[in-house]
Write a protein that holds these residues in place. Sequence first.
Motif, PDB file in Angstrom:
ATOM      1  N   THR A 112      -0.938   7.041  -8.865  1.00 49.14           N
ATOM      2  CA  THR A 112      -1.652   6.160  -7.933  1.00 49.14           C
ATOM      3  C   THR A 112      -2.509   6.965  -6.964  1.00 49.14           C
ATOM      4  N   LYS A 113      -2.008   8.092  -6.511  1.00 45.75           N
ATOM      5  CA  LYS A 113      -2.788   8.951  -5.603  1.00 45.75           C
ATOM      6  C   LYS A 113      -4.117   9.341  -6.232  1.00 45.75           C
ATOM      7  N   LYS A 114      -4.083   9.685  -7.513  1.00 47.70           N
ATOM      8  CA  LYS A 114      -5.308  10.076  -8.207  1.00 47.70           C
ATOM      9  C   LYS A 114      -6.256   8.886  -8.353  1.00 47.70           C
ATOM     10  N   VAL A 116      -6.454   6.053  -6.340  1.00 46.13           N
ATOM     11  CA  VAL A 116      -6.988   5.480  -5.094  1.00 46.13           C
ATOM     12  C   VAL A 116      -7.792   6.476  -4.284  1.00 46.13           C
ATOM     13  N   GLY A 117      -7.538   7.771  -4.459  1.00 42.61           N
ATOM     14  CA  GLY A 117      -8.264   8.778  -3.698  1.00 42.61           C
ATOM     15  C   GLY A 117      -8.100   8.620  -2.201  1.00 42.61           C
ATOM     16  N   GLU A 118      -9.218   8.702  -1.489  1.00 43.09           N
ATOM     17  CA  GLU A 118      -9.193   8.628  -0.023  1.00 43.09           C
ATOM     18  C   GLU A 118      -9.038   7.200   0.490  1.00 43.09           C
ATOM     19  N   LYS A 119      -9.198   6.222  -0.375  1.00 48.62           N
ATOM     20  CA  LYS A 119      -9.128   4.823   0.069  1.00 48.62           C
ATOM     21  C   LYS A 119      -7.708   4.398   0.417  1.00 48.62           C
ATOM     22  N   GLY A 120      -6.715   5.051  -0.178  1.00 51.05           N
ATOM     23  CA  GLY A 120      -5.334   4.634   0.046  1.00 51.05           C
ATOM     24  C   GLY A 120      -5.015   3.369  -0.745  1.00 51.05           C
ATOM     25  N   LEU A 121      -3.819   2.873  -0.540  1.00 51.10           N
ATOM     26  CA  LEU A 121      -3.338   1.694  -1.280  1.00 51.10           C
ATOM     27  C   LEU A 121      -3.315   0.485  -0.348  1.00 51.10           C
ATOM     28  N   TRP A 122      -4.132  -0.513  -0.661  1.00 50.13           N
ATOM     29  CA  TRP A 122      -4.199  -1.695   0.203  1.00 50.13           C
ATOM     30  C   TRP A 122      -2.932  -2.541   0.118  1.00 50.13           C
ATOM     31  N   GLY A 123      -2.396  -2.707  -1.090  1.00 48.93           N
ATOM     32  CA  GLY A 123      -1.236  -3.589  -1.234  1.00 48.93           C
ATOM     33  C   GLY A 123      -0.210  -3.058  -2.208  1.00 48.93           C
ATOM     34  N   MET A 161       9.345   3.100   0.156  1.00 48.06           N
ATOM     35  CA  MET A 161       9.388   4.361   0.903  1.00 48.06           C
ATOM     36  C   MET A 161       8.495   5.422   0.259  1.00 48.06           C
ATOM     37  N   ASN A 162       8.399   5.401  -1.060  1.00 47.80           N
ATOM     38  CA  ASN A 162       7.564   6.390  -1.740  1.00 47.80           C
ATOM     39  C   ASN A 162       6.081   6.075  -1.622  1.00 47.80           C
ATOM     40  N   PHE A 163       5.725   4.800  -1.598  1.00 47.05           N
ATOM     41  CA  PHE A 163       4.318   4.407  -1.535  1.00 47.05           C
ATOM     42  C   PHE A 163       3.812   4.246  -0.101  1.00 47.05           C
ATOM     43  N   LEU A 164       4.707   4.299   0.866  1.00 43.88           N
ATOM     44  CA  LEU A 164       4.331   4.016   2.258  1.00 43.88           C
ATOM     45  C   LEU A 164       3.209   4.911   2.788  1.00 43.88           C
ATOM     46  N   PRO A 165       3.210   6.223   2.507  1.00 39.91           N
ATOM     47  CA  PRO A 165       2.087   7.036   3.005  1.00 39.91           C
ATOM     48  C   PRO A 165       0.722   6.555   2.513  1.00 39.91           C
ATOM     49  N   LEU A 166       0.653   6.093   1.263  1.00 38.62           N
ATOM     50  CA  LEU A 166      -0.618   5.587   0.733  1.00 38.62           C
ATOM     51  C   LEU A 166      -1.007   4.267   1.398  1.00 38.62           C
ATOM     52  N   ILE A 167       0.000   3.455   1.741  1.00 37.43           N
ATOM     53  CA  ILE A 167      -0.263   2.180   2.414  1.00 37.43           C
ATOM     54  C   ILE A 167      -0.729   2.424   3.848  1.00 37.43           C
ATOM     55  N   LYS A 168      -0.117   3.406   4.517  1.00 37.90           N
ATOM     56  CA  LYS A 168      -0.556   3.767   5.876  1.00 37.90           C
ATOM     57  C   LYS A 168      -1.990   4.256   5.875  1.00 37.90           C
ATOM     58  N   GLN A 169      -2.351   4.962   4.830  1.00 41.68           N
ATOM     59  CA  GLN A 169      -3.704   5.490   4.714  1.00 41.68           C
ATOM     60  C   GLN A 169      -4.734   4.364   4.704  1.00 41.68           C
TER      61      GLN A 169
END
Length: 333
Positions: A112-114, A116-123, A161-169
């Motif tokens: 997922t990191k690859k 979404v890149g800098e956009k992060g994960l919206w949902g 908990m694992n996806f939270l950093p991408l959601i915060k982004q």
Amino acid sequence: MDTENTYELISNENLWIYGTGAFVLLWILVWLYRDSLEIEHVNQKYVFVTGCDSGFGNLLCRQLDRRGFRVLAGCLTEKGADDLKRATGPYLKTVLLDVTNTESIQKAVEWTKKEVGEKGLWGLVNNAGRSLPMGPSEWMKIEDFNSTLKVNMFGVIEMTMNFLPLIKQARGRVVNVASVLGRVAANGGGYCISKFAVESFSDCLRRDIHYFGIKVCIIEPGFFKTQVTSLEPIERELHRLWNQLTPEVKASYGEKYLDKYIKIQRLIMNAVCDSDLNKVTNCMEHALVAAYPRTRYSAGWDAKFAWIPLSYMPACVVDIALKVIMPRPAKSV
């Protein structure tokens, strides 16, 4: 003078009534307007959905894909992933995911990191779940509880908990699928326990991370016709649970108890289950596109007019209702 005072009193009472009515009407109109506001640029937002092989998750992915979202679908099987890709556009991507496996979750995060890149994960939509085994609590072994809790409770927590950093982004949303049985414990096994846990975890998470602009929404579906409520596997599991009981426990319930219990399950599922899954996925979609999403969404008429009101009743009301519906064991008091 008395007549004048009486008229003045009546006028003041009417003023309070009209004022209160106007306030309530204004509040409703503002709420409806606020509830209708939507975010912009959905075609630039990524949403990860779990449990997409079938049911709510599969339908939601197709719905979000049509809406223009960049959908990342977690599927348990390759067949489920292939079928979903054939039914959707080029912007939907799939990944194999087992929410009970830490390594599988971590691989999904890196993938997922690859994407979404800098956009992060919206949902993040924690939809994956299982209901079986269900039945009288005494019929369960500890592994029967664990098999459900690993998916519905620990799977939701570990994914979040694992996806939270991408959601915060992205300052995005977490959408957790609970159930009306997370409000009213109507049967034994791990399902109700897990859904109560999802409610609690979601409330705690929402209060802990709202400072970061993240919204946490809870979907509370009623009974719908999915694999979770399919009668054949429910009855098969009930027979398995019954067969693993000791002769003493079987005797305490009586030979006819299992048949009566199954008949009641058939009656309830056939009478209550709704075939319109869009009632649930529309709530999920609103939680993702609304500028001001709701904290809780009750999906289905049985949820709105039966289960949710029942959850506010004294416990004795639910106890009495279940005593009336469920069969009585042979050696009951």
